[in-house]
Motif scaffolding. Structure first.
Motif, short mmCIF file in Angstrom:
data_model
loop_
_atom_site.label_atom_id
_atom_site.label_comp_id
_atom_site.label_asym_id
_atom_site.label_seq_id
_atom_site.Cartn_x
_atom_site.Cartn_y
_atom_site.Cartn_z
N VAL A 293 52.56 15.04 -63.93
CA VAL A 293 52.75 13.70 -63.36
C VAL A 293 51.56 13.42 -62.46
O VAL A 293 51.26 14.19 -61.55
N GLU A 294 50.88 12.32 -62.76
CA GLU A 294 49.71 11.92 -61.97
C GLU A 294 49.97 10.57 -61.31
O GLU A 294 50.75 9.76 -61.83
N ARG A 295 49.30 10.35 -60.20
CA ARG A 295 49.40 9.07 -59.49
C ARG A 295 47.98 8.52 -59.33
O ARG A 295 47.08 9.22 -58.87
N ARG A 296 47.83 7.26 -59.71
CA ARG A 296 46.52 6.60 -59.57
C ARG A 296 46.73 5.25 -58.90
O ARG A 296 47.58 4.46 -59.31
N GLU A 297 45.95 5.00 -57.89
CA GLU A 297 46.01 3.72 -57.19
C GLU A 297 45.30 2.67 -58.03
O GLU A 297 44.30 2.96 -58.69
N PHE A 298 45.83 1.46 -58.04
CA PHE A 298 45.20 0.38 -58.79
C PHE A 298 45.40 -0.94 -58.07
O PHE A 298 46.25 -1.07 -57.20
N THR A 299 44.58 -1.93 -58.47
CA THR A 299 44.76 -3.30 -58.00
C THR A 299 44.80 -4.18 -59.23
O THR A 299 44.31 -3.83 -60.29
N GLY A 300 45.40 -5.34 -59.09
CA GLY A 300 45.49 -6.26 -60.22
C GLY A 300 46.73 -6.02 -61.06
O GLY A 300 47.73 -5.50 -60.59
N ASP A 301 46.62 -6.39 -62.32
CA ASP A 301 47.74 -6.31 -63.25
C ASP A 301 47.92 -4.88 -63.78
O ASP A 301 46.96 -4.27 -64.27
N PHE A 302 49.14 -4.38 -63.68
CA PHE A 302 49.46 -3.01 -64.11
C PHE A 302 49.12 -2.78 -65.58
O PHE A 302 48.43 -1.81 -65.93
N ALA A 303 49.59 -3.64 -66.46
CA ALA A 303 49.36 -3.47 -67.90
C ALA A 303 47.86 -3.48 -68.22
O ALA A 303 47.39 -2.68 -69.03
N ASN A 304 47.11 -4.37 -67.59
CA ASN A 304 45.66 -4.40 -67.81
C ASN A 304 44.99 -3.11 -67.34
O ASN A 304 44.09 -2.59 -68.01
N PHE A 305 45.44 -2.58 -66.21
CA PHE A 305 44.90 -1.32 -65.69
C PHE A 305 45.13 -0.19 -66.69
O PHE A 305 44.22 0.57 -67.02
N VAL A 306 46.35 -0.08 -67.18
CA VAL A 306 46.68 1.00 -68.12
C VAL A 306 45.95 0.80 -69.44
O VAL A 306 45.35 1.74 -69.98
N ASN A 307 45.98 -0.41 -69.98
CA ASN A 307 45.32 -0.67 -71.26
C ASN A 307 43.82 -0.39 -71.20
O ASN A 307 43.23 0.10 -72.16
N LYS A 308 43.19 -0.67 -70.06
CA LYS A 308 41.76 -0.41 -69.92
C LYS A 308 41.48 1.08 -70.07
O LYS A 308 40.48 1.48 -70.68
N SER A 309 42.35 1.92 -69.52
CA SER A 309 42.18 3.37 -69.66
C SER A 309 42.16 3.79 -71.12
O SER A 309 41.35 4.62 -71.53
N TYR A 310 43.03 3.20 -71.92
CA TYR A 310 43.12 3.60 -73.33
C TYR A 310 42.05 2.93 -74.18
O TYR A 310 41.64 3.50 -75.19
N ASN A 311 41.56 1.76 -73.75
CA ASN A 311 40.42 1.17 -74.45
C ASN A 311 39.21 2.08 -74.32
O ASN A 311 38.45 2.27 -75.27
N ASN A 312 39.03 2.68 -73.13
CA ASN A 312 37.94 3.62 -72.92
C ASN A 312 38.13 4.88 -73.76
O ASN A 312 37.17 5.40 -74.32
N LEU A 313 39.37 5.37 -73.87
CA LEU A 313 39.63 6.55 -74.69
C LEU A 313 39.32 6.29 -76.16
O LEU A 313 38.77 7.15 -76.85
N GLN A 314 39.69 5.11 -76.65
CA GLN A 314 39.48 4.80 -78.06
C GLN A 314 38.00 4.75 -78.42
O GLN A 314 37.63 4.95 -79.57
N ALA A 315 37.15 4.53 -77.44
CA ALA A 315 35.71 4.51 -77.69
C ALA A 315 35.15 5.93 -77.87
O ALA A 315 34.07 6.11 -78.40
N ASP A 316 35.92 6.94 -77.46
CA ASP A 316 35.50 8.33 -77.57
C ASP A 316 36.03 8.91 -78.88
O ASP A 316 37.24 8.92 -79.12
#
Length: 185
Positions: free
Chosen positions: A87-110
């Motif tokens: 279980v990890e905790r990451r601080e974020f600002t803005g929209d939750f779904a956008n924050f999470v989706n951005k993480s996976y957009n970066n993964l898909q590029a790898d």
């Protein structure tokens, strides 16, 4: 009438307490080894995990990790849990779904990562985001991951179940059970 309501309330409370005691003393029979597995509880930084005793508290390599457990018989010679829940905790600002989706957009590029599925799921009565993907590590071990993201204020919590791809499905029922009993305050 008032005495009847009080009597019913006492009976309901007694049933709930008795049910709680039974649930917290549940024993699992692991058919493959005939070992009795009892439930354990660990809490850290607002996260509580109820897990079978054939899993153990473990250290995670992520700086964002709050708490991690590994299946005891799946710890390798380097003492790294091969089947684990972190279980990890990451601080974020803005929209939750956008924050999470951005993480996976970066993964898909790898090219070392392959997205299997994504979407909304129920996590203890609330909507969460789930991503299932595989990764190919430098040692050639392909791992499968199930990540469930939950929002708490300006913190994003990810519950990540990971295992080598050939052990993922075999441990999925236990992992799903553990995940469904995680409490994030």
């Amino acid at each position: 009438m008032k005495i009847t309501k009080i009597g019913i309330a006492i009976i309901v409370i007694a049933i709930l307490v008795f049910g709680f005691i039974i649930v917290n003393n549940v024993q699992f029979n692991n058919n493959s080894s005939n070992e009795t597995v009892t439930m354990q509880t660990i809490s850290k930084c607002g996260v509580t995990i109820n897990y079978p005793s054939n899993w153990v508290y473990s250290q995670a390599t992520s700086n964002d990790s709050v708490i991690a457990i590994s299946k005891q018989n799946q710890i390798d010679g380097l003492e790294v849990g091969q089947v684990n829940i972190n279980v990890e905790r990451r601080e974020f600002t803005g929209d939750f779904a956008n924050f999470v989706n951005k993480s996976y957009n970066n993964l898909q590029a790898d090219p070392a990562y392959n997205m299997v599925s994504s979407g909304e799921v129920d996590f203890n009565g609330e909507t969460a985001l789930q991503y299932i993907y595989t990764s190919n590590s430098t040692g050639g071990v392909i791992r499968e991951h199930k990540a469930i993201w939950v929002e708490r204020g300006n913190n994003a919590y990810v519950i990540l179940y990971s295992a080598p791809i050939d052990r993922f499905d075999g441990n999925l029922d236990a992992a799903d059970y553990i995940i469904s009993h995680i409490i994030i305050n």
